[in-house]
Design an enzyme around this catalytic site. Structure first.
Site, PDB file in Angstrom:
ATOM      1  N   ASP A  60      41.387 -59.034   7.233  1.00 13.55           N
ATOM      2  CA  ASP A  60      41.640 -57.823   7.538  1.00 13.55           C
ATOM      3  C   ASP A  60      43.288 -57.472   7.295  1.00 13.55           C
ATOM      4  O   ASP A  60      44.297 -58.184   7.741  1.00 13.55           O
ATOM      5  CB  ASP A  60      41.591 -57.571   9.083  1.00 13.55           C
ATOM      6  CG  ASP A  60      42.024 -56.101   9.489  1.00 13.55           C
ATOM      7  OD1 ASP A  60      43.159 -55.922   9.736  1.00 13.55           O
ATOM      8  OD2 ASP A  60      41.195 -55.441  10.158  1.00 13.55           O
ATOM      9  N   THR A  93      43.254 -50.332   5.430  1.00 12.09           N
ATOM     10  CA  THR A  93      44.636 -50.837   5.573  1.00 12.09           C
ATOM     11  C   THR A  93      44.863 -51.750   4.242  1.00 12.09           C
ATOM     12  O   THR A  93      46.129 -51.778   3.925  1.00 12.09           O
ATOM     13  CB  THR A  93      44.822 -51.736   6.845  1.00 12.09           C
ATOM     14  OG1 THR A  93      43.590 -52.811   6.943  1.00 12.09           O
ATOM     15  CG2 THR A  93      44.715 -51.139   8.148  1.00 12.09           C
ATOM     16  N   THR A  94      43.990 -52.454   3.592  1.00 14.28           N
ATOM     17  CA  THR A  94      44.233 -52.943   2.422  1.00 14.28           C
ATOM     18  C   THR A  94      44.473 -52.047   1.308  1.00 14.28           C
ATOM     19  O   THR A  94      45.391 -52.071   0.603  1.00 14.28           O
ATOM     20  CB  THR A  94      43.261 -54.097   2.215  1.00 14.28           C
ATOM     21  OG1 THR A  94      42.912 -55.132   3.341  1.00 14.28           O
ATOM     22  CG2 THR A  94      43.509 -54.883   0.970  1.00 14.28           C
ATOM     23  N   ASP A 405      37.220 -51.977  13.980  1.00 11.03           N
ATOM     24  CA  ASP A 405      37.322 -51.228  12.695  1.00 11.03           C
ATOM     25  C   ASP A 405      35.951 -50.298  12.716  1.00 11.03           C
ATOM     26  O   ASP A 405      36.061 -49.072  12.360  1.00 11.03           O
ATOM     27  CB  ASP A 405      37.385 -52.139  11.500  1.00 11.03           C
ATOM     28  CG  ASP A 405      38.702 -52.532  11.068  1.00 11.03           C
ATOM     29  OD1 ASP A 405      39.601 -52.540  12.103  1.00 11.03           O
ATOM     30  OD2 ASP A 405      38.933 -53.411  10.324  1.00 11.03           O
TER      31      ASP A 405
END
Length: 569
Positions: A60, A93-94, A405
């Site tokens: 994550d 987020t990545t 998530d």
């Protein structure tokens, strides 16, 4: 003409110009490179060690960046970027870090060619507007009441996670929770705090209504959603009180069932032995009185957030009532939502309507070395618990992160029921459309605009890299297919599991529109912000050698028109 004197302390350090731009870009690229390999379903995991010796194993992006200890201010702002994305939409987020890093990387060539940062930023903002317009064009609206579509969507959105092999379990958790809290809440949004989702739905606070209980041991497949709540408590007197009650009547209290202790200044002078007996009798009468007020309503289970004395335990167990004490406030609120009870502050204010009767079963079970209480089979519960089982705490922590998530994805779709293709298909379509439009951009902004279009290809390229396929061949093939389709076939992308070029609609690989739009906006706006920094001024004092006196300020003097030196006052 006299000029103002500039006094600089030796503790004030300053960097400016191109040096700053290059330093910021290098720092941002370094952060992006750390988590580049964690994108997609075939991503690598990172093992993070903290100062206390704890270990976190995750892919994550936000969880990884949160643990990093970074000194460079530009790198810190990139980490903040990931946290913002996580708070806003809970996913991507990545992607946002990889895209922002690529936007800065392609801007470096223009900085070297002495392009003004404002020109690059203007081109990037224009590219962002056009990219969002492309998103609107290719987005597909879905029916949030279609259980099958929601299931496949949640599964595809968490397909990149470590726990993707358990996608069915997590998706079913989500759908259950969705049905539980959203379907029947036909409340007018104008009179209720919450976001109106249309069709009589409103947003529900996930953290408040759903509790994740992690119990190491057994297999992950044994995780399940409870139609009710569970908490880590046992009854007060296990030998005397029942540990299993069918259809219990539940009373919830927020007060102690013990004698009130005196304040600090309380003094009691006992002259005779009878006085001591009188004190004890008063205490017994007080506890007997509050217990009789509770027992009047014939409860099967009494739960209090405060203490419960031995005498009260005796009276309750004698009446066949089970009791639990010192429960957390949050757990008590969740029980109230599940079984329909009302938390009461004083036993003498109890009413029949305060008793919870919606629970089907109360049971205490031993899992591992600890006892857990279950209040389950509730009728129309407004809260639930997810029981997660797994081999280790690290695995369970990762599953919980993935579950959070997935819940955010379900919430996003309920807010805005639009989908865009996953697998890098959206980015490739945006890139192809922007390349076509770049020919109509006038002036020197044309080249940064085209560079921004190329930067969008970083996402499908990284996906291909993480699959272990020939990146150049796959990207050339993909670009050829999209150009041949003239930007119309927006659903061609890379299957993150196999690395093959596939139709995303057939493979059911989707992304939420909200997540994708937020990713584009956050990445480009952050890149623009970092490009517009041309000065880094640090006021942190250097460490002096032992015994050295305070450093004297360095004085810069300037000459006046007659050539005489001006000294400071």
């Amino acid at each position: 003409m006299h000029t103002q004197v500039v006094v600089l302390n030796d503790s004030l350090k300053r960097e400016s110009g191109q040096k700053v731009h290059h330093a910021n870009i290098q720092a941002s690229k370094a952060v992006a490179d750390i988590i580049r390999t964690t994108l997609g379903p075939r991503s690598m995991l990172k093992m993070l060690l903290d100062a206390s010796g704890g270990i976190v194993v995750t892919n994550d992006g936000n969880a990884i960046l949160r643990e990093l200890d970074i000194a460079h201010p530009a790198a810190k702002s990139m980490i903040e970027l990931s946290r913002t994305q996580d708070e806003e939409v809970g996913d991507g987020t990545t992607s946002v870090i990889v895209l922002a890093g690529e936007m800065l990387h392609v801007a470096e060539a223009f900085i070297d060619k002495k392009y003004h940062p404002t020109v690059i930023c203007r081109a990037y903002n224009k590219a962002l507007e056009d990219a969002v317009a492309v998103l609107d064009k290719i987005a597909m609206t879905i029916d949030v009441n279609d259980r099958g579509t929601m299931l496949s969507l949640v599964k595809s959105c968490i397909g990149t996670k470590f726990t993707s092999q358990f996608g069915d379990l997590i998706a079913n958790v989500l759908i259950y929770f969705y049905n539980l809290n959203f379907k029947d809440l036909a409340i007018d949004a104008t009179t209720t705090v919450g976001v109106d989702l249309g069709q009589g739905l409103r947003e529900v606070d996930i953290k408040k209504y759903i509790k994740v209980e992690k119990v190491p041991g057994s297999q992950l497949e044994e995780s399940r959603v409870l139609k009710g709540v569970m908490f880590n408590k046992d009854v007060v007197a296990p030998g005397k009180m029942r540990r299993k009650i069918v259809n219990p009547r539940i009373i919830l209290l927020d007060c102690p069932l013990e004698y009130k202790k005196g304040e600090n200044q309380t003094n009691a002078e006992l002259v005779k032995e009878e006085d001591w007996e009188l004190l004890l009798k008063m205490e017994e009468e007080y506890i007997e009185n509050i217990c009789s007020q509770i027992l009047k309503f014939k409860p099967d289970l009494v739960i209090t957030e405060k203490g419960l004395s031995d005498l009260a335990t005796h009276y309750l167990s004698k009446a066949g009532v089970s009791a639990i004490r010192r429960l957390r406030k949050t757990d008590n609120n969740r029980i109230a939502k599940a079984c329909g009870a009302v938390i009461v502050n004083r036993p003498d204010e109890l009413q029949e309507s305060d008793v919870g009767t919606a629970a089907g079963l109360f049971e205490v079970k031993k899992i591992g070395d600890e006892f857990f209480s279950f209040i389950v089979d509730c009728q129309d519960p407004k809260a639930c618990t997810v029981l997660l089982r797994g081999a280790s705490k690290d695995l369970l922590n990762e599953v919980e992160r993935n579950l959070q998530d997935a819940m955010a994805v379900a919430r996003n779709i309920l807010k805005n029921p639009k989908l865009v293709p996953g697998g890098g298909a959206t980015e490739l379509t945006v890139s192809a459309t922007l390349k076509q439009k770049s020919s109509s951009v006038e002036g020197i902004e044309k080249w940064p605009y085209e560079a921004a279009a190329i930067a969008f290809e970083a996402i499908p390229r990284t996906l291909a890299q993480n699959c272990g396929v020939n990146v150049i061949r796959k990207m050339t093939e993909l670009q050829g297919l999209i150009q041949h389709a003239n930007g119309e076939n927006a659903w061609t992308g890379i299957d993150g599991n196999t690395g093959e070029i596939s139709d995303m609609k057939e493979r059911k690989i989707w992304d939420a529109y909200n997540v994708k739009a937020q990713t584009f906006k956050t990445a480009i706006e952050a890149a623009c912000m970092l490009l517009r920094i041309d000065d880094i001024v640090s006021g942190i004092k250097k460490k002096q050698a032992p015994g050295a006196g305070p450093s004297k300020p360095q004085v810069e003097t300037e000459a006046d028109a007659d050539g005489e030196q001006i000294l400071p006052d």
